[in-house]
Design an enzyme around this catalytic site. Structure first.
Site, short mmCIF file in Angstrom:
data_model
loop_
_atom_site.label_atom_id
_atom_site.label_comp_id
_atom_site.label_asym_id
_atom_site.label_seq_id
_atom_site.Cartn_x
_atom_site.Cartn_y
_atom_site.Cartn_z
N CYS A 1 -0.34 4.11 2.10
CA CYS A 1 -0.11 3.98 3.55
C CYS A 1 1.37 4.17 3.89
CB CYS A 1 -0.51 2.59 4.04
SG CYS A 1 -2.10 2.02 3.48
N ASP A 2 2.24 3.54 3.11
CA ASP A 2 3.61 3.36 3.55
C ASP A 2 4.67 4.23 2.86
OD1 ASP A 2 2.69 1.43 5.29
OD2 ASP A 2 2.97 -0.20 3.89
N CYS B 1 0.84 -1.19 0.00
CA CYS B 1 0.00 0.00 0.00
C CYS B 1 0.88 1.25 0.00
CB CYS B 1 -0.92 -0.01 1.23
SG CYS B 1 -1.90 1.48 1.39
#
Lengths: 304, 77
Positions: A138-139, A135
């Site tokens: 997200c990351d 992701c």
């Protein structure tokens, strides 16, 4: 309020745009609806920027999910955050079995979406969260000033590149084909980045490192080469979350549906990325959810 | 004494949102470190946890990687 012994008119499996759209359409018909979901907003919630949903010139996935939730809360819709394990017929009704509870519906809409496909190469599992990520939204911030490889060349991979561009020092796009695939807008954007290098006709063979990822082995036109990277983002497509029900599926395990979202089981409808519709887009899923809801409502009306 | 809760997150990760919602619903105060904007916090998180996934939660000095609800509940007791 979720009541366990209650018979719902429709139990919706999933929490993405298809499911939420279904829930709203059904609630507007005064039907008693339960939505059982894992992730509210589904894949849309981790999409960074949405620029192709009519009416929104630009909205982040996070903000879009908030709006979906607000819209959902306008109606009397029961929501339960729980992973669904099995959906099956129980007499003339349907049983939706979650990790903790069972729910009963007169009809079911399966809109359980899809999950990311894994690479299946050595090192992938070992370095999960130690450089291997699924992701980018997200990351990406954790890969500041690092070199990363994105595996895949479609829209999701391009979006990952856009997410990582401002953080990462160098981005390799490892693609199977000769050219990037996806929306022209995204391709042009990515081609304009100085720190992106496309590695064409290539496939990843192994992820190596000690504590964290240090490099990947890539096979390119018969020869093997190493790329020094600290991050690997996997964006090679999706697998439908269709294992929860025994129903007619195509060779990709996507649930087969009629143009009214009916499945091979009467009373079970399906919508969105879990189905065989070729276009996996937020706007299409929302529309499909609406269609499935109307078909389910019609089905219930005929039962009476 | 109330537990000291610190959580490293990014704004878009589900488990981070779930964890923050969990603490809010329990009426517990927590310090949220957004590693997407706070570079130092990001480096600190990787160093302390030995991995790069969010969220990382600290309850007093106990570290929990990911939102392990059972473990969090146990530590809050």
């Amino acid at each position: 309020m979720v009541e366990k012994k209650k018979v719902y008119d429709v139990v919706i499996v999933g929490g993405g745009p298809a499911a939420i759209s279904s829930a709203i359409y059904l609630a507007r018909r005064n039907l008693c609806v339960l939505m059982v979901y894992g992730v509210l907003g589904g894949q849309a919630s981790t999409t960074a920027d949405i620029e192709n949903y009519v009416g929104f010139k630009f909205i982040t996935g996070e903000e879009f999910t908030k709006r979906l939730n607000e819209h959902l809360k306008e109606y009397d819709i029961s929501c339960q955050k729980e992973i669904v394990k099995i959906v099956k017929a129980k007499g003339s009704l349907f049983s939706v079995e979650g990790e903790e509870n069972n729910y009963i519906g007169k009809a079911v809409i399966i809109s359980s979406g899809a999950r990311q496909r894994k690479l299946g190469v050595p090192g992938e599992a070992e370095f999960l969260n130690k450089g291997v990520a699924y992701c980018a939204t997200c990351d990406a911030p954790l890969f500041r000033n690092k070199e990363v490889a994105i595996i895949g060349g479609g829209n999701s991979a391009l979006e990952a590149a856009i997410q990582l561009e401002s953080y990462s020092k160098k981005i390799y796009l490892v693609i199977r084909g000769k050219e990037l695939k996806g929306e022209a807008v995204l391709i042009n954007k990515v081609k304009g980045f100085d720190n992106v290098e496309v590695v064409p006709s290539a496939s990843i063979k192994e992820i190596k490192g000690s504590k964290f990822v240090e490099k990947i082995i890539v096979e390119q036109e018969g020869s093997s080469k190493e790329l020094d990277v600290q991050g690997v983002f996997v964006e090679i497509g999706y697998i439908p979350n269709s294992e929860i029900i025994e129903i007619k599926k195509n060779e990709r395990n996507e649930i087969m549906i009629s143009n009214k979202n009916e499945t091979s089981i009467k009373g079970v409808f399906a919508a969105g990325d879990v189905t065989e519709i070729p276009t996996k887009q937020i706007i299409v899923s929302a529309g499909e959810g609406a269609k499935a809801a109307i078909s389910a409502a019609d089905y219930l009306a005929r039962l009476k | 004494m109330a537990a000291k809760i610190k959580i490293y997150t990014t704004p878009t990760c589900h488990h981070c949102i779930d964890a923050k919602t969990f603490f809010k619903e329990k009426g517990l105060d927590f310090e949220n470190l957004d590693v997407s904007s706070d570079e130092k916090a990001g480096a600190e998180m990787v160093e302390k946890s030995g991995q790069m996934g969010v969220p990382v939660i600290f309850i007093n000095d106990e570290m929990i990687i990911g939102f392990d609800k059972e473990k969090v509940e146990k530590l809050l007791k």
